[in-house]
Design an enzyme around this catalytic site. Sequence first.
Site, PDB file in Angstrom:
ATOM      1  N   CYS A  12       0.916  -1.160  -0.006  1.00  7.90           N
ATOM      2  CA  CYS A  12      -0.042  -0.104   0.146  1.00  7.90           C
ATOM      3  C   CYS A  12       1.145   1.213  -0.253  1.00  7.90           C
ATOM      4  O   CYS A  12       2.041   1.054  -0.269  1.00  7.90           O
ATOM      5  CB  CYS A  12      -0.971   0.005   1.251  1.00  7.90           C
ATOM      6  SG  CYS A  12      -0.315   0.070   2.938  1.00  7.90           S
ATOM      7  N   ASN A  15       2.425   1.527   4.393  1.00  3.98           N
ATOM      8  CA  ASN A  15       2.632   0.078   5.060  1.00  3.98           C
ATOM      9  C   ASN A  15       2.070   0.254   6.685  1.00  3.98           C
ATOM     10  O   ASN A  15       3.112  -0.425   7.493  1.00  3.98           O
ATOM     11  CB  ASN A  15       4.067  -0.411   4.911  1.00  3.98           C
ATOM     12  CG  ASN A  15       4.383  -1.682   5.247  1.00  3.98           C
ATOM     13  OD1 ASN A  15       5.434  -2.212   5.875  1.00  3.98           O
ATOM     14  ND2 ASN A  15       3.476  -2.629   5.047  1.00  3.98           N
ATOM     15  N   CYS A  17      -1.451   0.728   7.368  1.00  2.00           N
ATOM     16  CA  CYS A  17      -2.947   0.475   7.358  1.00  2.00           C
ATOM     17  C   CYS A  17      -3.345  -0.719   6.656  1.00  2.00           C
ATOM     18  O   CYS A  17      -3.567  -1.838   7.250  1.00  2.00           O
ATOM     19  CB  CYS A  17      -3.828   1.787   7.063  1.00  2.00           C
ATOM     20  SG  CYS A  17      -3.588   3.131   7.965  1.00  2.00           S
ATOM     21  N   ARG A  18      -3.344  -0.724   5.369  1.00  2.74           N
ATOM     22  CA  ARG A  18      -4.008  -1.796   4.359  1.00  2.74           C
ATOM     23  C   ARG A  18      -3.058  -2.985   4.319  1.00  2.74           C
ATOM     24  O   ARG A  18      -3.421  -4.079   4.710  1.00  2.74           O
ATOM     25  CB  ARG A  18      -4.229  -1.411   3.002  1.00  2.74           C
ATOM     26  CG  ARG A  18      -5.419  -0.306   3.069  1.00  2.74           C
ATOM     27  CD  ARG A  18      -5.519   0.555   1.948  1.00  2.74           C
ATOM     28  NE  ARG A  18      -4.377   1.363   1.711  1.00  2.74           N
ATOM     29  CZ  ARG A  18      -4.229   2.338   0.602  1.00  2.74           C
ATOM     30  NH1 ARG A  18      -5.165   2.016  -0.405  1.00  2.74           N
ATOM     31  NH2 ARG A  18      -3.113   3.302   0.445  1.00  2.74           N
ATOM     32  N   SER A  19      -1.907  -2.922   3.798  1.00  2.00           N
ATOM     33  CA  SER A  19      -0.799  -3.878   3.577  1.00  2.00           C
ATOM     34  C   SER A  19      -0.413  -4.600   4.876  1.00  2.00           C
ATOM     35  O   SER A  19      -0.486  -5.942   4.860  1.00  2.00           O
ATOM     36  CB  SER A  19       0.342  -3.381   2.708  1.00  2.00           C
ATOM     37  OG  SER A  19       1.287  -2.671   3.494  1.00  2.00           O
ATOM     38  N   ASP A 126      -7.855   3.732   0.516  1.00  2.00           N
ATOM     39  CA  ASP A 126      -7.068   4.289   1.820  1.00  2.00           C
ATOM     40  C   ASP A 126      -8.079   4.796   2.925  1.00  2.00           C
ATOM     41  O   ASP A 126      -8.510   5.575   2.606  1.00  2.00           O
ATOM     42  CB  ASP A 126      -6.379   5.736   1.141  1.00  2.00           C
ATOM     43  CG  ASP A 126      -5.265   6.123   2.256  1.00  2.00           C
ATOM     44  OD1 ASP A 126      -5.351   5.807   3.341  1.00  2.00           O
ATOM     45  OD2 ASP A 126      -4.595   6.850   1.804  1.00  2.00           O
TER      46      ASP A 126
END
Length: 160
Positions: A12, A15, A17-19, A126
């Site tokens: 993301c 690095n 939140c999402r990934s 995001d």
Amino acid sequence: MANSDTSVLFVCLGNICRSPTAEAVFKEKIKNSQLRIDIDSAGTMGYHIGVTPDERAKAVAQERGYNFKGIKSRKVVLEDFEKFEYILAMDKENLRHLLEMCPAEYQHKVVLFMQYADSDVEEVPDPYYGGKRGFEYVLDLIELASDGLLISIASRFAVR
Ligand code: 4NP
């Protein structure tokens, strides 16, 4: 990859939140499979290097039983394109950044993570500037895409 079947890098922007959430979820999802998969995550931007995942991302994922032990933010490096077999971007901007830095011979490895989900949604958005509901939606999408990714990888090893 010497001792593993394959390898997956989730990517993301930050690095945090999402990934890292995808890393934690996918590590959990493969536990009941026979597969040995190297799993990691990274960001296209380096603002949060060395930092542990966002507390909001951790809170919603921990409610569903995932853990983030040992996960710290790092930036994508050139060696990642050789090392990982699956390089999965959370959104189209991440995809574009990855393809810009990826050597031609490895471009085929870089795709949108949501390509593996049974869904019309193309991107994991995001969540950074939003609230808890945004983080829960991100987690829903990541769980869906992780299920599809595991099915896809497992089908490659089905004859074992
Ligand atoms: P991520 O979320 O890409 O899912 O880790 C973000 C984290 C930090 C920022 C943006 C997105 N930031 O602008 O600092």
